[in-house]
Design an enzyme around this catalytic site. Structure first.
Site, PDB file in Angstrom:
ATOM      1  N   GLU B  62      25.658 -28.252 -38.424  1.00  0.00           N
ATOM      2  CA  GLU B  62      26.401 -27.337 -39.296  1.00  0.00           C
ATOM      3  C   GLU B  62      25.806 -27.254 -40.691  1.00  0.00           C
ATOM      4  O   GLU B  62      25.825 -26.190 -41.313  1.00  0.00           O
ATOM      5  CB  GLU B  62      27.885 -27.725 -39.348  1.00  0.00           C
ATOM      6  CG  GLU B  62      28.710 -27.272 -38.151  1.00  0.00           C
ATOM      7  CD  GLU B  62      28.417 -28.044 -36.862  1.00  0.00           C
ATOM      8  OE1 GLU B  62      27.780 -29.121 -36.945  1.00  0.00           O
ATOM      9  OE2 GLU B  62      28.819 -27.587 -35.778  1.00  0.00           O
ATOM     10  N   PHE B  88      34.891 -27.594 -37.576  1.00  0.00           N
ATOM     11  CA  PHE B  88      33.514 -28.113 -37.672  1.00  0.00           C
ATOM     12  C   PHE B  88      32.868 -27.770 -39.005  1.00  0.00           C
ATOM     13  O   PHE B  88      31.845 -28.348 -39.367  1.00  0.00           O
ATOM     14  CB  PHE B  88      32.631 -27.561 -36.543  1.00  0.00           C
ATOM     15  CG  PHE B  88      33.172 -27.748 -35.154  1.00  0.00           C
ATOM     16  CD1 PHE B  88      34.215 -28.631 -34.899  1.00  0.00           C
ATOM     17  CD2 PHE B  88      32.640 -27.039 -34.089  1.00  0.00           C
ATOM     18  CE1 PHE B  88      34.720 -28.791 -33.616  1.00  0.00           C
ATOM     19  CE2 PHE B  88      33.130 -27.194 -32.804  1.00  0.00           C
ATOM     20  CZ  PHE B  88      34.177 -28.066 -32.564  1.00  0.00           C
ATOM     21  N   HIS B 131      40.537 -29.453 -33.075  1.00  0.00           N
ATOM     22  CA  HIS B 131      40.223 -28.064 -32.720  1.00  0.00           C
ATOM     23  C   HIS B 131      41.467 -27.186 -32.917  1.00  0.00           C
ATOM     24  O   HIS B 131      41.686 -26.228 -32.189  1.00  0.00           O
ATOM     25  CB  HIS B 131      39.791 -27.946 -31.260  1.00  0.00           C
ATOM     26  CG  HIS B 131      38.490 -28.606 -30.931  1.00  0.00           C
ATOM     27  ND1 HIS B 131      38.299 -29.951 -31.023  1.00  0.00           N
ATOM     28  CD2 HIS B 131      37.315 -28.082 -30.500  1.00  0.00           C
ATOM     29  CE1 HIS B 131      37.052 -30.238 -30.649  1.00  0.00           C
ATOM     30  NE2 HIS B 131      36.445 -29.121 -30.330  1.00  0.00           N
TER      31      HIS B 131
END
Ligand SMILES: Cc1ncc(C[n+]2csc(CCOP(=O)(O)OP(=O)(O)O)c2C)c(N)n1
Lengths: 318, 327
Positions: B62, B88, B131
């Site tokens: 990332e 993320f 998530h």
């Protein structure tokens, strides 16, 4: 054997950076410059050698917060840098960047970074752009030995390697990350060895010899421009000052600073030039010329108006 | 030439990306699994085939994705970077907050990072703790960033184009529960709108309900039910939480005299609190205390039954609206 004239030019550039840092030290002591300032005394050969190998009309340098030397080596005028450090309206970033976040894109210098290692992925991005824009640009990311342990640096090296991006990762190994020796923080202190894990060449070079740095960077630039991808260079050097102005350096073992002073690049190159038959008077003259240039730039910056607080909201959005 | 097509939300995003790549030769699209596989939600399908190297897969990195976007944007590209789940982005927040948002300001305008980050967030049955978060307040807190949350198919198309055309770093937060939840008529090829601007999704006179993101659909459901009880709620979709269209909120509240803000993100430190403060500062006389609806102060649990107790339901929203109108 390089021309004496080229070596004299290296010496002058290194001396300009050293004089600049010495004047910054003085201005910090008088309180004209405030806050934390990180000097690069002792590491000048890296900046001067690398910039001599780059084409700064198209290449892009991304240094760390220890970036006065890089900015000057790229060709930015000392007056505009003093003014920036002094918070003057005439500062190269109008007082918004300061010592640790200078940028001078018109000279190929795309911004210091106070987040250790963060410039590496940005440099990879600049190199990525080059693979689409046909500019032939090479990006150079410079960071310290300590920054080699940042995730962003690992990500950038792998990303650049897998996409064969024209980027040079240049570690300025001055043996210390802040106050801690790098040897205490890694099992393998030959940091360039990490290159092989990413499938790119890596090499250790003499970071106190501007000509050695120039040659290694020139080879890396040639390689990158040909499309062969990134390189990791580990330039061995030393700080001859503290991590920041005011650092008493208690953590340095006895003899460490003396060894650093003996190895530092300006004295070394001056001795080399004398050996090549250059007259002491010529070196003295060079020194005096640079000293005048720096004193004049500093005095002018001090006389400049401070940055205008009514502009503080400007330039946030397009 | 504008044309109307029946598309899913995911296909609307895809259409916007296709148009951006076609009209802006400097646009690049990259992220994890976006190219050859066409995205884990199928959003970027077909774009690699059509646009070649300008659409590519990245390592699971990332910082490299976002940092690479910053660097490429500084040099004239229009990177559209996908962060697969908003959660993320936290591993590389530095590149958004310290880098992208800073570069124009500290260089006094001589550098800029016009990049677009596409991501998706929110809870869905079976999603795990890492998530499920709604992070728009994190991003909205940062001067220099712009943040939007398209909740309709048309907005999925329009807001993304506004983001890509914008010369600032923009984060477009989609919601994966919307991607494949049915098709709608979407107008393609219209003018690219400037950044900002709320939308009235349902007019009403009794109370202003400001919302954004996927929760809007529950708010509309609640408003629909309450209409049967004689309560006419005005549903306002903020769409952009930075810049927030405060004028539209104030205008609506001036008419209704009541304000409910409903979002899926945690109430504490959320954008809802910011809206209430702004309304208070504007000195608007309210007929009842303003209300914030959001997730309570807890982590998002795995079991769908537990998660449902955290994310505001249609019933919770309807109850809060009723209470404020009957207060
Ligand atoms: C991400 C991050 N962590 C910690 C710091 C604090 N910090 C500033 S300088 C420094 C040491 C960096 O060492 P090195 O990379 O070797 O560079 P050098 O100072 O030797 O040039 C640290 C830890 C920081 N600026 N950024």
């Amino acid at each position: 054997m390089p021309e004496t004239a080229a070596l004299l030019a290296h010496l002058e550039s290194m001396r300009r950076i050293r004089s600049f840092e010495e004047e910054v030290t003085r201005l910090r002591a008088t309180g004209d410059i405030v806050g934390s300032v990180h000097l690069c005394n002792g590491q000048e050969a890296i900046y001067v050698g690398a910039c001599a190998a780059l084409d700064l009309s198209r290449d892009a340098v991304f240094p760390t917060y220890r970036g006065h030397g890089w900015t000057l080596a790229c060709g930015a005028p000392p007056h505009a840098l003093f003014a920036e450090l002094l918070g003057r309206a005439t500062g190269i970033n109008g007082g918004r960047g300061g010592s640790a976040y200078l940028s001078a894109p018109e000279y190929g210098m795309y911004g210091e970074n106070s987040i250790v290692g963060a410039g590496a992925p940005i440099a990879a991005g600049a190199a990525l752009a080059a693979t689409f824009d046909g500019s032939g640009r090479v990006a150079l990311a410079a960071f310290g030995d300590g920054a080699m342990n940042q995730g962003a640096v690992h990500e950038a090296m792998n990303f650049a390697a897998v996409r064969a991006l024209p980027v040079i990762f240049l570690v300025e190994n001055n043996h210390y990350s802040e106050l801690t020796p790098i040897a205490d923080m890694v099992r393998v202190d030959r940091l360039f060895k990490r290159a092989s894990a990413y499938g790119m060449p890596g090499a250790r070079i003499d970071g106190n010899d501007p000509e050695a740095v120039r040659q290694a960077v020139a080879e890396a630039v040639r390689r990158a421009r040909s499309g062969a991808g990134p390189v990791l260079l580990e330039a061995m050097t030393q700080r001859i000052v503290g991590h920041y102005i005011g650092d008493a350096q208690h953590y340095r073992p006895s003899g460490d600073l003396d060894a650093a002073l003996a190895a530092e690049p300006i004295g070394r190159l001056a001795r080399e030039l004398l050996g090549l038959g250059v007259a002491q008077s010529e070196l003295d003259e060079l020194e005096a010329r640079v000293a005048r240039e720096i004193a004049d730039a500093s005095a002018r910056a001090l006389a400049d108006p401070v940055a205008d607080p009514t502009t503080v909201l400007e330039h946030l959005y397009a | 030439m504008p044309e109307t097509k029946n598309l899913s939300y995911a296909e609307s995003v895809n259409a916007a990306l296709r148009r951006a790549l076609a009209e802006r030769p400097e646009a690049l699209l990259f992220g994890e699994d976006v190219a050859a596989p066409g995205g884990v939600f199928g959003v970027t399908k077909g774009l690699r085939r059509e646009f070649g190297d300008r659409v590519f897969d990245t390592p699971i990195s990332e910082s490299a994705i976002l940092g690479g976007a910053v660097g490429a944007a500084m040099f004239g590209r229009r990177p559209i970077a996908e962060i697969m789940w908003a959660d993320f982005s936290l591993v590389a927040l530095d590149q958004l907050v310290n880098q992208a948002a800073n570069v124009r300001y500290v260089s006094r305008g001589s550098l800029s990072a016009p990049l677009t980050v596409r991501t998706q967030q929110g809870n869905a049955p079976g999603a795990c703790a890492q998530h499920s978060q709604s992070l728009e307040a994190f991003f909205a807190h940062v001067p220099g960033l712009r943040v939007c949350l398209p909740a309709t198919h048309q907005d999925a198309y329009d807001l993304l184009l506004s983001a890509i055309w914008c010369n600032d770093p923009v984060i477009v937060i989609e919601n994966r529960t919307l991607y494949h939840a049915g098709k709608q008529q979407v107008q393609l090829g219209g003018d690219v709108q400037p950044v900002g601007g709320a939308a009235v999704r349902r007019p009403g006179r009794d109370v202003t309900v400001l919302t954004w993101g996927a929760l809007q659909h529950r708010v509309l459901e609640a408003a629909g039910r309450l209409a049967g009880d004689g309560i006419e709620a005005e549903v306002l979709d903020a769409r952009w939480v930075r810049p927030l269209d405060l004028e539209a909120v104030l205008a609506s509240v001036r008419r209704t005299g009541r304000l409910v803000v409903a979002h899926e993100a945690h109430t504490v430190g959320g954008v809802g609190g910011e809206v209430l403060a702004a309304v208070a500062e504007a000195g608007l006389p309210l007929r009842c205390p303003p209300v914030r609806i959001g997730a309570p102060d807890t982590r998002i649990p795995a079991a769908p039954g537990l998660a449902a107790a955290v994310i505001p339901s249609t019933e919770v929203i309807a109850e809060a609206i009723t209470k404020s109108v009957r207060a």
